[in-house]
Design a protein around this motif. Structure first.
Motif, PDB file in Angstrom:
ATOM      1  N   ALA A 103       0.819  -1.218   0.000  1.00 55.81           N
ATOM      2  CA  ALA A 103       0.000   0.000   0.000  1.00 55.81           C
ATOM      3  C   ALA A 103       0.849   1.263   0.000  1.00 55.81           C
ATOM      4  O   ALA A 103       0.418   2.310  -0.499  1.00 55.81           O
ATOM      5  N   LEU A 104       2.059   1.185   0.524  1.00 52.41           N
ATOM      6  CA  LEU A 104       2.941   2.355   0.566  1.00 52.41           C
ATOM      7  C   LEU A 104       3.541   2.675  -0.801  1.00 52.41           C
ATOM      8  O   LEU A 104       4.235   3.686  -0.949  1.00 52.41           O
ATOM      9  N   ARG A 105       3.262   1.819  -1.793  1.00 52.67           N
ATOM     10  CA  ARG A 105       3.739   2.073  -3.152  1.00 52.67           C
ATOM     11  C   ARG A 105       2.593   2.317  -4.135  1.00 52.67           C
ATOM     12  O   ARG A 105       2.823   2.543  -5.326  1.00 52.67           O
ATOM     13  N   ALA A 114     -11.274   5.328 -10.012  1.00 53.57           N
ATOM     14  CA  ALA A 114     -10.579   6.099  -8.983  1.00 53.57           C
ATOM     15  C   ALA A 114     -11.307   5.983  -7.640  1.00 53.57           C
ATOM     16  O   ALA A 114     -12.536   6.103  -7.580  1.00 53.57           O
ATOM     17  N   PRO A 115     -10.576   5.756  -6.561  1.00 53.72           N
ATOM     18  CA  PRO A 115     -11.217   5.572  -5.253  1.00 53.72           C
ATOM     19  C   PRO A 115     -11.724   6.877  -4.654  1.00 53.72           C
ATOM     20  O   PRO A 115     -11.107   7.929  -4.812  1.00 53.72           O
ATOM     21  N   THR A 116     -12.844   6.781  -3.978  1.00 52.68           N
ATOM     22  CA  THR A 116     -13.427   7.939  -3.295  1.00 52.68           C
ATOM     23  C   THR A 116     -13.405   7.775  -1.779  1.00 52.68           C
ATOM     24  O   THR A 116     -13.631   8.734  -1.050  1.00 52.68           O
ATOM     25  N   ALA A 117     -13.148   6.554  -1.290  1.00 55.83           N
ATOM     26  CA  ALA A 117     -13.173   6.301   0.152  1.00 55.83           C
ATOM     27  C   ALA A 117     -12.092   5.294   0.531  1.00 55.83           C
ATOM     28  O   ALA A 117     -11.800   4.362  -0.229  1.00 55.83           O
ATOM     29  N   LEU A 118     -11.507   5.496   1.700  1.00 52.05           N
ATOM     30  CA  LEU A 118     -10.577   4.540   2.291  1.00 52.05           C
ATOM     31  C   LEU A 118     -11.258   3.904   3.488  1.00 52.05           C
ATOM     32  O   LEU A 118     -11.658   4.608   4.419  1.00 52.05           O
ATOM     33  N   HIS A 133       0.172   8.406   3.173  1.00 55.25           N
ATOM     34  CA  HIS A 133       0.597   8.144   1.792  1.00 55.25           C
ATOM     35  C   HIS A 133      -0.602   8.141   0.846  1.00 55.25           C
ATOM     36  O   HIS A 133      -0.550   8.760  -0.234  1.00 55.25           O
ATOM     37  N   LEU A 134      -1.670   7.463   1.232  1.00 57.68           N
ATOM     38  CA  LEU A 134      -2.831   7.376   0.343  1.00 57.68           C
ATOM     39  C   LEU A 134      -3.529   8.721   0.189  1.00 57.68           C
ATOM     40  O   LEU A 134      -3.996   9.064  -0.906  1.00 57.68           O
ATOM     41  N   LEU A 135      -3.589   9.501   1.249  1.00 54.04           N
ATOM     42  CA  LEU A 135      -4.187  10.831   1.125  1.00 54.04           C
ATOM     43  C   LEU A 135      -3.358  11.719   0.200  1.00 54.04           C
ATOM     44  O   LEU A 135      -3.904  12.549  -0.531  1.00 54.04           O
ATOM     45  N   ALA A 136      -2.039  11.525   0.230  1.00 51.20           N
ATOM     46  CA  ALA A 136      -1.175  12.312  -0.654  1.00 51.20           C
ATOM     47  C   ALA A 136      -1.274  11.855  -2.100  1.00 51.20           C
ATOM     48  O   ALA A 136      -1.245  12.673  -3.028  1.00 51.20           O
ATOM     49  N   GLU A 137      -1.388  10.537  -2.307  1.00 53.98           N
ATOM     50  CA  GLU A 137      -1.318   9.973  -3.657  1.00 53.98           C
ATOM     51  C   GLU A 137      -2.665   9.870  -4.376  1.00 53.98           C
ATOM     52  O   GLU A 137      -2.702   9.779  -5.602  1.00 53.98           O
TER      53      GLU A 137
END
Length: 282
Positions: A103-105, A114-118, A133-137
């Protein structure tokens, strides 16, 4: 057709069939309580058009709860055995994509739609780095709900002045407003962890008008020596205590304050008040 939710017997049977034993190295604690899964899905407040990214689906407990609630689920699993078995466990639904990946990559280019929710039961050892990381990417993320160690949950939602307010609190606040969404007991996991878990809900906010790297450099410096005043803590970053004091005064921040008392917007003001190094100086 999506399979029924997994209980303790199904979790252990599935793990045995796959030859899987939870490992501390990957931070694996599998949820085996259907009511907890339903609680997480409800708290995530998904709508039928949401595209969910789930990190660390493991044996599929939460994945099975998410599939009927979302338009699509991206399940990101680093363990090759678990990643290979997930689609079959879920009954090969059309709205599930399994990604055997770290997930860090993960980047936005890896996830279509495209995702809208984590929504995720995050491994304790990488929870904060994964969220940030996910919020940034993934700029399309609008909201989310993550289950993390209770101590980490408290840090993520803490506000200025709290004893546990720190780097994770400020950096999450850069991206989103966050709140505590409840406690989860150890008994719902296999193996049983030594600590409670906590649910953190977040809603994306408009990004501050400042370079993120500059702001985060100020945050890191301020909390690296959190007992010191900002004048002292930011001396290395600013080029000396007098320069730090001048930047702080220009930003409207008391040089005698400490980082734990500042909001994310005050950190932004400090970053913007600092002279930008010239390329020649670099």
């Amino acid at each position: 057709m999506v399979a029924d939710l997994l209980g303790p017997a199904e979790i252990r049977a599935l793990a045995a069939r796959l030859g899987v034993a939870p490992t501390k190295r990957l931070g694996q604690n599998f949820v085996h309580d259907p009511n907890t899964v339903r609680r997480i899905v409800t708290a995530a407040a998904l709508d039928s058009d949401d595209v969910v990214v789930e990190v660390g689906p493991g044996l599929g407990s939460l994945t099975l709860g998410l599939l009927p609630a979302a338009r699509h689920v991206h399940a990101v699993e680093i363990d090759p055995v678990l990643a290979g078995a997930l689609a079959e466990t879920a009954g090969h639904p059309a709205n599930l994509t399994v990604h055997h990946a770290d997930a860090l990559r993960i980047t936005a280019a890896d996830l279509h739609p495209a995702p809208t929710a984590l929504v995720a039961n995050l491994p304790y050892n990488v929870a904060v780095p994964v969220v940030l990381h996910l919020l940034a990417e993934l700029p399309t993320l609008r909201h989310g709900l993550v289950m993390v160690q209770k101590e980490v949950a408290d840090r993520l939602v803490a506000g200025p002045g709290s004893k546990v307010y720190g780097v994770p609190s400020v950096k999450l606040a850069w991206y989103a407003g966050a709140r505590n969404a409840g406690r989860v007991p150890p008994s719902v996991f296999w193996p049983v962890p030594n600590v409670d878990s906590g649910l953190v809900a977040f809603t994306k906010r408009e990004q501050p008008a400042a370079p993120r790297e500059r702001v985060f450099a100020v945050v890191d410096a301020a909390f690296a020596q959190r007992r010191k005043t900002l004048r002292a803590a930011l001396a290395g970053w600013a080029g000396g205590p007098d320069r730090a004091a001048a930047v702080l005064e220009a930003a409207g921040v008391d040089p005698g304050a400490r980082g734990e008392s500042l909001t994310v917007d005050e950190f932004v003001a400090i970053a913007l008040a600092a002279p930008v190094p010239s390329r020649a100086a670099e």
